[in-house]
Enzyme design. Structure first.
Site, short mmCIF file in Angstrom:
data_model
loop_
_atom_site.label_atom_id
_atom_site.label_comp_id
_atom_site.label_asym_id
_atom_site.label_seq_id
_atom_site.Cartn_x
_atom_site.Cartn_y
_atom_site.Cartn_z
N GLY A 267 19.54 -1.08 8.92
CA GLY A 267 18.91 -1.61 9.86
C GLY A 267 17.88 -2.09 10.70
O GLY A 267 17.09 -2.37 10.45
N THR B 255 35.03 1.71 5.31
CA THR B 255 36.56 0.06 4.91
C THR B 255 35.64 -1.13 5.42
O THR B 255 36.15 -2.41 5.10
CB THR B 255 37.85 0.07 5.14
OG1 THR B 255 37.67 1.09 6.59
CG2 THR B 255 37.69 1.86 3.99
N GLU B 256 35.31 -1.16 7.54
CA GLU B 256 34.66 -2.25 7.71
C GLU B 256 33.45 -3.00 7.71
O GLU B 256 32.84 -3.53 8.19
CB GLU B 256 34.71 -1.58 9.18
CG GLU B 256 36.28 -1.17 10.11
CD GLU B 256 36.18 0.01 9.70
OE1 GLU B 256 37.20 1.10 9.61
OE2 GLU B 256 35.43 1.35 9.04
N ASN B 257 32.74 -1.93 6.42
CA ASN B 257 31.83 -2.23 6.15
C ASN B 257 31.57 -3.50 4.92
O ASN B 257 30.55 -4.53 4.71
CB ASN B 257 30.83 -1.37 5.63
CG ASN B 257 30.22 -0.59 6.17
OD1 ASN B 257 29.55 0.64 6.17
ND2 ASN B 257 30.40 -0.89 7.40
N HIS C 264 17.78 0.09 3.74
CA HIS C 264 18.95 0.46 2.44
C HIS C 264 18.14 1.19 0.97
O HIS C 264 18.49 2.06 1.20
CB HIS C 264 20.20 -0.49 2.06
CG HIS C 264 21.19 -0.58 3.19
ND1 HIS C 264 21.37 -0.41 4.45
CD2 HIS C 264 20.77 -2.07 3.83
CE1 HIS C 264 22.01 -1.02 4.54
NE2 HIS C 264 21.83 -1.78 4.59
N SER D 38 33.41 6.04 13.64
CA SER D 38 33.35 5.06 13.50
C SER D 38 34.50 5.06 11.98
O SER D 38 34.37 4.81 11.03
CB SER D 38 31.89 4.99 12.78
OG SER D 38 31.31 4.01 13.43
N ASP E 152 23.11 6.20 10.02
CA ASP E 152 23.09 5.51 11.04
C ASP E 152 21.65 4.77 11.19
O ASP E 152 20.61 6.00 11.14
CB ASP E 152 23.62 5.69 12.13
CG ASP E 152 24.49 4.34 12.34
OD1 ASP E 152 24.00 2.61 11.38
OD2 ASP E 152 24.67 4.36 13.90
N GLY E 153 21.30 3.75 10.89
CA GLY E 153 20.36 3.06 11.47
C GLY E 153 19.32 2.38 9.99
O GLY E 153 18.36 1.83 10.50
N GLU F 242 31.57 19.63 15.30
CA GLU F 242 30.39 19.73 16.44
C GLU F 242 29.51 18.48 15.92
O GLU F 242 29.83 18.14 14.61
CB GLU F 242 29.65 21.67 16.70
CG GLU F 242 30.61 22.38 17.39
CD GLU F 242 31.01 21.47 18.80
OE1 GLU F 242 30.07 21.65 19.64
OE2 GLU F 242 31.67 22.96 19.23
#
Length: 232
Positions: A9, A52-54, A23, A179, A6-7, A190
């Site tokens: 963008g 799938t949400e991307n 990216h 997510s 993540d991160g 963990e």
């Protein structure tokens, strides 16, 4: 172990660059973390590359990602083979995944199938809820009576059922969300949430997360042995 990458963008935004630059910068991190995990003795590593949400992202960004991932896969296939890493791809069920990319995934999985080093699972077009629904459908199609369904039997109908439960999930950028990632497998994982953005995440950061995990007291709902029978 697993990483939610993540991160990208925000990394680009802070540099007044297009999101695609983030990216692109992430490629170096991916290879660095694969190498660090292998050197640390990690046997199973999963990377969350595309959910799938991307698909709801702008079409230009999605198209760029598809092309970038294809280039990365083809570029680093010889390295992964030489390192003895077995590669698998979790997801890739949507018809919008370009046929050429899906073929590259299949080719890399076939190329590395006999490797006996670390297993690298790339979650691409992946959704944990979808995996659970598909497992339920598989059980129904098999005619399994409801009273015979156990957690182990259900897990056997998930994709790649030989994948062990995840012990540690690292999510970069400081965000603290699951997510929809490997929902069944991370039930007792963990989590570590380093603030560093994924393109800046490197082997020392990875090892720091690993050391933090090793200091955790994992009880899986129980109590430490020293307190057994002690009502205090």
């Amino acid at each position: 172990m697993a990483c939610v990458m993540d991160g990208n963008g925000r990394w680009a935004q802070r540099r007044s660059l297009p999101r695609t630059a983030g990216h692109q910068a992430a490629e170096t991190t991916v290879i660095d973390i694969i190498e660090a995990a292998r050197a640390a003795g990690v046997e199973w590593l999963s990377l969350y590359a595309f959910s799938t949400e991307n698909w709801s992202r702008p079409g230009t960004e999605v198209d760029f990602l598809m092309g970038l991932v294809r280039r990365v896969v083809r570029k680093h296939a010889p390295l992964l083979l030489a390192r003895g890493i077995r590669c698998r791809f979790l997801g890739v069920a949507d018809s919008r995944v370009p046929r050429e990319l899906a073929q590259d995934f299949e080719d890399l999985a076939t190329l590395t199938a006999d490797n006996r080093g670390m297993t690298l699972t790339v979650a691409f077009d992946h959704g944990g809820r979808r995996d659970i629904v598909e497992a339920a459908r598989s059980l129904i199609r098999s005619g399994t009576p409801a009273d015979e369904v156990t957690e182990q039997l259900f897990a056997d109908h998930l994709p790649f059922p030989d994948t062990p439960d995840v012990d540690l999930v690292i999510r970069t950028s400081g965000e603290q969300r699951i997510s929809n990632f490997m929902l069944w497998q991370v039930a007792y994982a963990e989590w570590v949430f380093p603030e560093v953005l994924w393109p800046d995440f490197r082997a020392p950061d990875f090892l720091a997360c690993l050391h933090a995990y090793r200091r955790r007291d994992r009880r899986f709902g129980g109590v430490p042995p020293r307190t057994m029978g002690d009502p205090s």
